[in-house]
Design a protein around this motif. Structure first.
Motif, short mmCIF file in Angstrom:
data_model
loop_
_atom_site.label_atom_id
_atom_site.label_comp_id
_atom_site.label_asym_id
_atom_site.label_seq_id
_atom_site.Cartn_x
_atom_site.Cartn_y
_atom_site.Cartn_z
N PHE A 93 0.82 -1.22 0.00
CA PHE A 93 0.00 0.00 0.00
C PHE A 93 0.85 1.26 0.00
O PHE A 93 0.33 2.35 -0.05
CB PHE A 93 -0.92 0.02 1.22
N GLY A 94 2.16 1.12 0.11
CA GLY A 94 3.05 2.28 0.16
C GLY A 94 3.42 2.60 1.60
O GLY A 94 2.59 2.52 2.49
N ALA A 95 4.67 2.94 1.79
CA ALA A 95 5.16 3.20 3.14
C ALA A 95 4.53 4.45 3.76
O ALA A 95 4.45 4.57 4.97
CB ALA A 95 6.68 3.35 3.12
N GLU A 96 4.08 5.39 2.93
CA GLU A 96 3.52 6.64 3.44
C GLU A 96 2.03 6.58 3.69
O GLU A 96 1.43 7.56 4.10
CB GLU A 96 3.83 7.78 2.46
N CYS A 97 1.40 5.44 3.42
CA CYS A 97 -0.05 5.29 3.59
C CYS A 97 -0.32 4.54 4.89
O CYS A 97 0.09 3.39 5.03
CB CYS A 97 -0.64 4.54 2.40
N LYS A 98 -0.99 5.19 5.81
CA LYS A 98 -1.29 4.59 7.11
C LYS A 98 -2.80 4.33 7.19
O LYS A 98 -3.59 5.23 6.95
CB LYS A 98 -0.87 5.52 8.26
N TYR A 99 -3.15 3.09 7.55
CA TYR A 99 -4.56 2.69 7.58
C TYR A 99 -5.00 2.26 8.97
O TYR A 99 -4.21 1.76 9.75
CB TYR A 99 -4.79 1.52 6.61
N GLN A 100 -6.28 2.45 9.23
CA GLN A 100 -6.93 1.96 10.45
C GLN A 100 -7.71 0.72 10.04
O GLN A 100 -8.64 0.82 9.24
CB GLN A 100 -7.86 3.03 11.02
N PHE A 101 -7.31 -0.43 10.55
CA PHE A 101 -7.92 -1.69 10.13
C PHE A 101 -9.00 -2.16 11.10
O PHE A 101 -8.89 -1.95 12.31
CB PHE A 101 -6.86 -2.78 9.98
N GLY A 118 -9.23 -1.85 5.67
CA GLY A 118 -8.58 -0.71 6.32
C GLY A 118 -9.00 0.59 5.65
O GLY A 118 -9.12 0.66 4.43
N ASN A 119 -9.26 1.61 6.45
CA ASN A 119 -9.61 2.95 5.95
C ASN A 119 -8.40 3.86 6.13
O ASN A 119 -7.72 3.81 7.16
CB ASN A 119 -10.80 3.53 6.71
N LEU A 120 -8.15 4.68 5.13
CA LEU A 120 -7.00 5.58 5.16
C LEU A 120 -7.07 6.49 6.38
O LEU A 120 -8.06 7.17 6.60
CB LEU A 120 -6.94 6.41 3.88
N LYS A 121 -6.01 6.46 7.17
CA LYS A 121 -5.94 7.29 8.37
C LYS A 121 -5.09 8.53 8.10
O LYS A 121 -5.42 9.62 8.50
CB LYS A 121 -5.32 6.46 9.49
N ARG A 122 -3.96 8.34 7.36
CA ARG A 122 -3.06 9.45 7.11
C ARG A 122 -2.18 9.13 5.90
O ARG A 122 -1.70 8.02 5.77
CB ARG A 122 -2.18 9.68 8.34
N ALA A 123 -1.99 10.11 5.03
CA ALA A 123 -1.09 9.99 3.89
C ALA A 123 0.08 10.93 4.14
O ALA A 123 -0.09 12.14 4.18
CB ALA A 123 -1.80 10.34 2.59
N LYS A 131 -8.26 5.03 -0.64
CA LYS A 131 -9.08 5.39 0.52
C LYS A 131 -9.37 4.18 1.40
O LYS A 131 -9.37 4.28 2.61
CB LYS A 131 -10.38 6.05 0.07
N THR A 132 -9.64 3.03 0.78
CA THR A 132 -9.86 1.79 1.54
C THR A 132 -9.07 0.67 0.87
O THR A 132 -8.89 0.65 -0.35
CB THR A 132 -11.35 1.39 1.59
N VAL A 133 -8.60 -0.25 1.69
CA VAL A 133 -7.87 -1.42 1.20
C VAL A 133 -8.41 -2.66 1.91
O VAL A 133 -8.96 -2.57 3.02
CB VAL A 133 -6.36 -1.29 1.45
#
Length: 157
Positions: A93-101, A118-123, A131-133
């Protein structure tokens, strides 16, 4: 009468002392240089724009990213920053993409996989993130219920 003269002398001495104190204070104030007001300098430097993290070797681990900004009066318009790409499933998902699972779902017996979203928490650093993964992983061993055996009770001391 002598008492009045003594009072006048004390009054004159006090008045003289007050004059000296006022003179000293005004001399001190006059000796101070007035500081010129700081002019608010408006910077024409733009915000830093960062590239994605590029690993030094391989496809994960330590790496660098480049930053640039525009502006005629900027002292620095480019710089390099150290970064790190995780060496696990999150790198997809990329190192800069932080998700809330969410919690893992139930095991799908047909595929032997369980999933979670997971929903995007911070880019970070203006990264382009989904936006979601959704991720999946093997369910693992299905646990059999343990047979009911003898229980050993410990006595409290």
């Amino acid at each position: 009468m002598q008492q009045q003269q003594q009072q006048r002398r004390m009054f004159a001495a006090a008045l003289l002392a007050l004059v000296f104190i006022l003179a000293a204070v005004s001399t001190t104030e006059a000796g101070k240089k007035e500081k010129p007001e700081k002019k608010a300098k408006k910077s024409d430097c733009g915000e830093w724009q960062w590239s994605v993290c590029v690993p030094t070797s391989g496809d994960c681990g330590l790496g660098t990213r480049e930053g640039t900004r525009t502006g005629a009066e900027c002292k620095q318009t480019t710089k390099t920053q150290k970064c790190k790409i995780p060496c696990n499933w999150k790198k997809q998902f990329g190192a800069e993409c932080k998700y809330q699972f969410q919690a893992w779902g139930e095991c799908d017996l047909n595929t032997a996989l369980k999933t979670r979203t997971g929903n995007l928490k911070r880019a970070l650093h203006n990264a382009d993130c989904q936006k979601t993964v959704t991720i999946s992983k093997p369910c693992g061993k299905l646990t059999k219920p343990k047979p009911q055996g003898k229980f050993h009770l410990l006595k409290a001391a």
